[in-house]
Design a protein around this motif. Structure first.
Motif, PDB file in Angstrom:
ATOM      1  N   GLY A   1       0.819  -1.202   0.000  1.00  0.00           N
ATOM      2  CA  GLY A   1       0.000   0.000   0.000  1.00  0.00           C
ATOM      3  C   GLY A   1       0.856   1.255   0.000  1.00  0.00           C
ATOM      4  N   PHE A   2       0.170   2.403  -0.088  1.00  0.00           N
ATOM      5  CA  PHE A   2       0.872   3.676  -0.093  1.00  0.00           C
ATOM      6  C   PHE A   2       1.424   3.993   1.288  1.00  0.00           C
ATOM      7  CE2 PHE A   2      -1.578   4.421  -3.998  1.00  0.00           C
ATOM      8  CZ  PHE A   2      -0.579   4.947  -4.805  1.00  0.00           C
ATOM      9  N   ARG A   3       2.632   4.534   1.298  1.00  0.00           N
ATOM     10  CA  ARG A   3       3.268   5.017   2.511  1.00  0.00           C
ATOM     11  C   ARG A   3       3.516   6.514   2.355  1.00  0.00           C
ATOM     12  NH1 ARG A   3       2.432  -0.019   3.219  1.00  0.00           N
ATOM     13  NH2 ARG A   3       3.901  -1.338   4.369  1.00  0.00           N
ATOM     14  N   GLU A   4       3.405   7.244   3.460  1.00  0.00           N
ATOM     15  CA  GLU A   4       3.557   8.698   3.445  1.00  0.00           C
ATOM     16  C   GLU A   4       4.951   9.094   3.921  1.00  0.00           C
ATOM     17  OE1 GLU A   4       1.782  12.393   6.053  1.00  0.00           O
ATOM     18  OE2 GLU A   4       0.378  10.857   5.348  1.00  0.00           O
ATOM     19  N   GLN A   5       5.520  10.081   3.240  1.00  0.00           N
ATOM     20  CA  GLN A   5       6.836  10.568   3.613  1.00  0.00           C
ATOM     21  C   GLN A   5       6.898  12.083   3.443  1.00  0.00           C
ATOM     22  OE1 GLN A   5      10.083   9.524   0.955  1.00  0.00           O
ATOM     23  NE2 GLN A   5      11.542   9.521   2.632  1.00  0.00           N
ATOM     24  N   GLN A   6       7.536  12.754   4.388  1.00  0.00           N
ATOM     25  CA  GLN A   6       7.843  14.170   4.239  1.00  0.00           C
ATOM     26  C   GLN A   6       9.209  14.277   3.567  1.00  0.00           C
ATOM     27  OE1 GLN A   6       5.677  16.706   4.951  1.00  0.00           O
ATOM     28  NE2 GLN A   6       4.260  15.008   5.366  1.00  0.00           N
ATOM     29  N   TRP A   7       9.213  14.772   2.341  1.00  0.00           N
ATOM     30  CA  TRP A   7      10.441  14.811   1.555  1.00  0.00           C
ATOM     31  C   TRP A   7      10.525  16.120   0.791  1.00  0.00           C
ATOM     32  CZ3 TRP A   7      11.541  12.591  -3.825  1.00  0.00           C
ATOM     33  CH2 TRP A   7      12.921  12.535  -4.054  1.00  0.00           C
ATOM     34  N   LEU A   8      11.603  16.853   0.995  1.00  0.00           N
ATOM     35  CA  LEU A   8      11.849  18.121   0.316  1.00  0.00           C
ATOM     36  C   LEU A   8      10.701  19.103   0.504  1.00  0.00           C
ATOM     37  CD1 LEU A   8      13.379  16.791  -3.035  1.00  0.00           C
ATOM     38  CD2 LEU A   8      14.581  17.503  -0.964  1.00  0.00           C
ATOM     39  N   GLY A   9      10.134  19.107   1.703  1.00  0.00           N
ATOM     40  CA  GLY A   9       9.086  20.056   2.052  1.00  0.00           C
ATOM     41  C   GLY A   9       7.705  19.703   1.555  1.00  0.00           C
ATOM     42  N   THR A  10       7.519  18.479   1.052  1.00  0.00           N
ATOM     43  CA  THR A  10       6.234  18.055   0.494  1.00  0.00           C
ATOM     44  C   THR A  10       5.864  16.677   1.037  1.00  0.00           C
ATOM     45  OG1 THR A  10       6.641  19.285  -1.557  1.00  0.00           O
ATOM     46  CG2 THR A  10       4.997  17.534  -1.655  1.00  0.00           C
ATOM     47  N   THR A  11       4.565  16.438   1.208  1.00  0.00           N
ATOM     48  CA  THR A  11       4.098  15.106   1.561  1.00  0.00           C
ATOM     49  C   THR A  11       4.055  14.252   0.304  1.00  0.00           C
ATOM     50  OG1 THR A  11       2.739  15.961   3.371  1.00  0.00           O
ATOM     51  CG2 THR A  11       2.225  13.756   2.571  1.00  0.00           C
ATOM     52  N   VAL A  12       4.817  13.173   0.313  1.00  0.00           N
ATOM     53  CA  VAL A  12       4.953  12.302  -0.855  1.00  0.00           C
ATOM     54  C   VAL A  12       4.406  10.920  -0.508  1.00  0.00           C
ATOM     55  CG1 VAL A  12       6.598  11.194  -2.409  1.00  0.00           C
ATOM     56  CG2 VAL A  12       6.957  13.562  -1.690  1.00  0.00           C
ATOM     57  N   TYR A  13       3.719  10.286  -1.470  1.00  0.00           N
ATOM     58  CA  TYR A  13       3.184   8.943  -1.279  1.00  0.00           C
ATOM     59  C   TYR A  13       3.878   7.978  -2.235  1.00  0.00           C
ATOM     60  CZ  TYR A  13      -0.451  11.221   1.420  1.00  0.00           C
ATOM     61  OH  TYR A  13      -1.111  11.961   2.363  1.00  0.00           O
ATOM     62  N   LYS A  14       4.451   6.936  -1.680  1.00  0.00           N
ATOM     63  CA  LYS A  14       5.105   5.898  -2.468  1.00  0.00           C
ATOM     64  C   LYS A  14       4.451   4.562  -2.152  1.00  0.00           C
ATOM     65  CE  LYS A  14       9.441   8.467  -2.262  1.00  0.00           C
ATOM     66  NZ  LYS A  14      10.832   8.491  -1.745  1.00  0.00           N
ATOM     67  N   TYR A  15       4.350   3.715  -3.172  1.00  0.00           N
ATOM     68  CA  TYR A  15       3.646   2.454  -2.994  1.00  0.00           C
ATOM     69  C   TYR A  15       4.636   1.364  -2.591  1.00  0.00           C
ATOM     70  CZ  TYR A  15      -0.144  -0.859  -3.531  1.00  0.00           C
ATOM     71  OH  TYR A  15      -1.113  -1.786  -3.283  1.00  0.00           O
ATOM     72  N   HIS A  16       4.390   0.767  -1.439  1.00  0.00           N
ATOM     73  CA  HIS A  16       5.244  -0.317  -0.953  1.00  0.00           C
ATOM     74  C   HIS A  16       4.723  -1.668  -1.417  1.00  0.00           C
ATOM     75  CE1 HIS A  16       7.515  -3.026   1.553  1.00  0.00           C
ATOM     76  NE2 HIS A  16       6.382  -3.526   2.019  1.00  0.00           N
ATOM     77  N   ARG A  17       5.641  -2.498  -1.923  1.00  0.00           N
ATOM     78  CA  ARG A  17       5.375  -3.902  -2.193  1.00  0.00           C
ATOM     79  C   ARG A  17       6.673  -4.663  -1.932  1.00  0.00           C
ATOM     80  NH1 ARG A  17       4.593  -1.105  -6.872  1.00  0.00           N
ATOM     81  NH2 ARG A  17       2.376  -1.506  -6.875  1.00  0.00           N
ATOM     82  N   THR A  18       6.572  -5.941  -1.736  1.00  0.00           N
ATOM     83  CA  THR A  18       7.749  -6.741  -1.393  1.00  0.00           C
ATOM     84  C   THR A  18       8.547  -7.096  -2.650  1.00  0.00           C
ATOM     85  OG1 THR A  18       6.632  -8.866  -1.630  1.00  0.00           O
ATOM     86  CG2 THR A  18       6.444  -7.764   0.518  1.00  0.00           C
ATOM     87  N   ILE A  19       9.754  -7.600  -2.443  1.00  0.00           N
ATOM     88  CA  ILE A  19      10.550  -8.099  -3.560  1.00  0.00           C
ATOM     89  C   ILE A  19       9.792  -9.206  -4.279  1.00  0.00           C
ATOM     90  CG2 ILE A  19      12.695  -9.265  -4.207  1.00  0.00           C
ATOM     91  CD1 ILE A  19      14.034  -7.895  -1.831  1.00  0.00           C
ATOM     92  N   GLU A  20       9.173 -10.076  -3.503  1.00  0.00           N
ATOM     93  CA  GLU A  20       8.390 -11.166  -4.088  1.00  0.00           C
ATOM     94  C   GLU A  20       7.254 -10.631  -4.949  1.00  0.00           C
ATOM     95  OE1 GLU A  20       5.679 -14.983  -2.583  1.00  0.00           O
ATOM     96  OE2 GLU A  20       6.976 -13.917  -1.174  1.00  0.00           O
ATOM     97  N   ASP A  21       6.616  -9.546  -4.529  1.00  0.00           N
ATOM     98  CA  ASP A  21       5.524  -8.956  -5.304  1.00  0.00           C
ATOM     99  C   ASP A  21       6.011  -8.520  -6.683  1.00  0.00           C
ATOM    100  OD1 ASP A  21       3.689  -9.273  -3.243  1.00  0.00           O
ATOM    101  OD2 ASP A  21       4.038  -7.269  -2.426  1.00  0.00           O
ATOM    102  N   TYR A  22       7.147  -7.834  -6.736  1.00  0.00           N
ATOM    103  CA  TYR A  22       7.691  -7.403  -8.019  1.00  0.00           C
ATOM    104  C   TYR A  22       8.036  -8.611  -8.898  1.00  0.00           C
ATOM    105  CZ  TYR A  22       8.126  -2.522  -6.523  1.00  0.00           C
ATOM    106  OH  TYR A  22       7.860  -1.239  -6.112  1.00  0.00           O
ATOM    107  N   PHE A  23       8.664  -9.593  -8.287  1.00  0.00           N
ATOM    108  CA  PHE A  23       9.067 -10.802  -9.008  1.00  0.00           C
ATOM    109  C   PHE A  23       7.847 -11.499  -9.605  1.00  0.00           C
ATOM    110  CE2 PHE A  23      10.602 -15.073  -9.640  1.00  0.00           C
ATOM    111  CZ  PHE A  23      11.956 -14.939  -9.914  1.00  0.00           C
ATOM    112  N   THR A  24       6.808 -11.663  -8.784  1.00  0.00           N
ATOM    113  CA  THR A  24       5.595 -12.354  -9.231  1.00  0.00           C
ATOM    114  C   THR A  24       4.880 -11.579 -10.324  1.00  0.00           C
ATOM    115  OG1 THR A  24       5.326 -13.343  -7.034  1.00  0.00           O
ATOM    116  CG2 THR A  24       3.392 -13.298  -8.467  1.00  0.00           C
ATOM    117  N   SER A  25       4.835 -10.252 -10.203  1.00  0.00           N
ATOM    118  CA  SER A  25       4.174  -9.428 -11.217  1.00  0.00           C
ATOM    119  C   SER A  25       4.880  -9.512 -12.556  1.00  0.00           C
ATOM    120  CB  SER A  25       4.096  -7.971 -10.748  1.00  0.00           C
ATOM    121  OG  SER A  25       3.234  -7.837  -9.641  1.00  0.00           O
TER     122      SER A  25
END
Length: 242
Positions: A174-198
């Motif tokens: 799912g999406f994770r929230e991060q404060q980066w360079l003065g902005t709230t940024v959302y990045k999608y987390h998935r596992t190594i296995e998820d990328y491999f399977t996709s």
């Protein structure tokens, strides 16, 4: 809530801060990510290359100078796209398209190599992207991408130099929230296995995985190099359309 990764760069303050950060000495993009990515590409002479999330187009110039036959960049950020236009007159075989990766409509079997550098962790529906990449590649074509390593995206922390490393909720995508360079940024987390399977689901054969081990010769400051040895910042995957 903005989850389209390219749109963060259309915030002018964020864009300026990002470009300044990329110029800093020993930044991880240039000391770790780019050298490994170039190693994985190897010789790309006479290749037709597609770059998903091409940024300001500098990587396209690098590939063309190394001998690739043509380079096409897809970029969703207007600020980034406009910064690419200054490169158009230098090469006849360099082309940029202003489109998000999600809205990009792939041609069929046109490219020998598709690359994407530190972009796909912004995208929720990765299966759709991998299917489109597969469609756009010629038989035997390669797909190489880098992302923030899942141990990083599992628990994003506030901006600033980290002194500790936390991995939590690793198996909860799912999406994770991060404060980066003065902005709230959302990045999608998935596992190594998820990328491999996709990748396998899309039809790819996975050929190589790298986890961003740094090399001392790429760093000016030894303390930065030693800190980068503590945890992998990036994940790289190379796959082929058989």
């Amino acid at each position: 809530m903005v989850k389209d990764g390219s749109r963060y760069y259309d915030n002018n303050e964020f864009f300026i801060n990002y470009m300044e950060k990329r110029l800093s000495k020993d930044n991880p993009n240039d000391t770790i990510e780019k050298p490994i990515f170039l190693e994985m590409i190897g010789i790309c002479s006479k290749h037709h290359v597609l770059d998903l999330g091409c940024g300001n187009g500098d990587f396209g110039k690098d590939l063309l100078r190394s001998g690739c036959k043509s380079y096409t960049g897809i970029e969703g950020s207007e600020n980034m796209y406009l910064s690419t236009l200054k490169h158009l007159n230098e090469f006849n075989n360099l082309k940029f398209t202003h489109s998000t990766i999600e809205n990009w409509q792939p041609p069929k079997e046109q490219y020998d190599l598709v690359v994407s550098r530190l972009v796909l962790h912004y995208i929720e529906n990765i299966d759709d992207v991998f299917e489109k990449v597969y469609q756009s590649l010629k038989k035997g074509g390669r797909f190489i991408f880098s992302i923030e390593h899942p141990v990083i995206t599992s628990t994003l922390q506030k901006s600033g130099q980290r002194t500790n490393w936390i991995v939590d909720h690793y198996f909860s995508p799912g999406f994770r929230e991060q404060q980066w360079l003065g902005t709230t940024v959302y990045k999608y987390h998935r596992t190594i296995e998820d990328y491999f399977t996709s990748l396998q689901k899309a039809g790819f054969s996975i050929k190589l995985l790298r986890e961003s081990k740094p090399k001392r010769e790429n760093f000016e400051h030894p303390e930065t190099y030693n800190r980068r040895l503590r945890i992998p910042l990036f994940l790289f995957l190379s796959s082929t359309k058989e």
